[in-house]
Design a protein around this motif. Structure first.
Motif, short mmCIF file in Angstrom:
data_model
loop_
_atom_site.label_atom_id
_atom_site.label_comp_id
_atom_site.label_asym_id
_atom_site.label_seq_id
_atom_site.Cartn_x
_atom_site.Cartn_y
_atom_site.Cartn_z
N MET A 1 0.87 -1.18 0.05
CA MET A 1 -0.02 0.15 0.01
C MET A 1 0.88 1.45 -0.14
SD MET A 1 -3.19 -0.55 2.53
CE MET A 1 -4.61 0.58 1.79
N THR A 2 0.37 2.24 -0.77
CA THR A 2 0.96 3.40 -0.72
C THR A 2 0.81 4.55 0.00
OG1 THR A 2 -0.30 4.32 -2.37
CG2 THR A 2 1.78 3.17 -3.22
N LYS A 3 1.35 5.39 0.46
CA LYS A 3 0.73 6.34 1.60
C LYS A 3 0.07 7.35 0.78
CE LYS A 3 4.26 7.93 4.09
NZ LYS A 3 5.54 8.20 4.71
N PRO A 4 -0.98 7.75 1.58
CA PRO A 4 -1.65 8.91 0.95
C PRO A 4 -0.96 10.47 0.85
CG PRO A 4 -2.51 8.69 2.95
CD PRO A 4 -1.55 7.54 2.88
N VAL A 5 -1.36 10.89 -0.30
CA VAL A 5 -0.54 12.33 -0.58
C VAL A 5 -0.98 13.49 0.46
CG1 VAL A 5 -0.08 14.17 -2.31
CG2 VAL A 5 -0.36 11.88 -2.98
N ARG A 6 0.12 13.82 1.13
CA ARG A 6 -0.29 15.02 2.04
C ARG A 6 -0.01 16.51 1.45
NH1 ARG A 6 3.17 15.28 7.52
NH2 ARG A 6 4.31 16.45 6.36
#
Length: 66
Positions: A1-6
């Motif tokens: 899973m990729t981290k959400p863009v902040r």
């Protein structure tokens, strides 16, 4: 899973300056020139030049000191 863009920073264009903001130096220049010309020309209670038919003071012909 990729981290959400902040989102850290949001850049936005500043709004365009108003008409007054763009032209106030020109307006104040014109108003200053008009007021300056008015003051040089006689101002609020400018003394009118005497008309030619009014008597004018002349030199005194009395000589000698008392």
């Amino acid at each position: 899973m990729t981290k959400p863009v902040r989102v850290e920073y949001v850049l936005s264009k500043p709004s365009a300056p108003s008409w007054w903001r763009r032209n106030r130096h020109l307006v104040l220049l014109v108003v200053g020139l008009i007021v300056g010309a008015w003051l040089v020309d006689g101002g609020p209670g400018g003394a009118a030049a005497p008309s030619p038919d009014q008597p004018r003071p002349t030199r005194s012909t009395v000589s000698g000191d008392r």
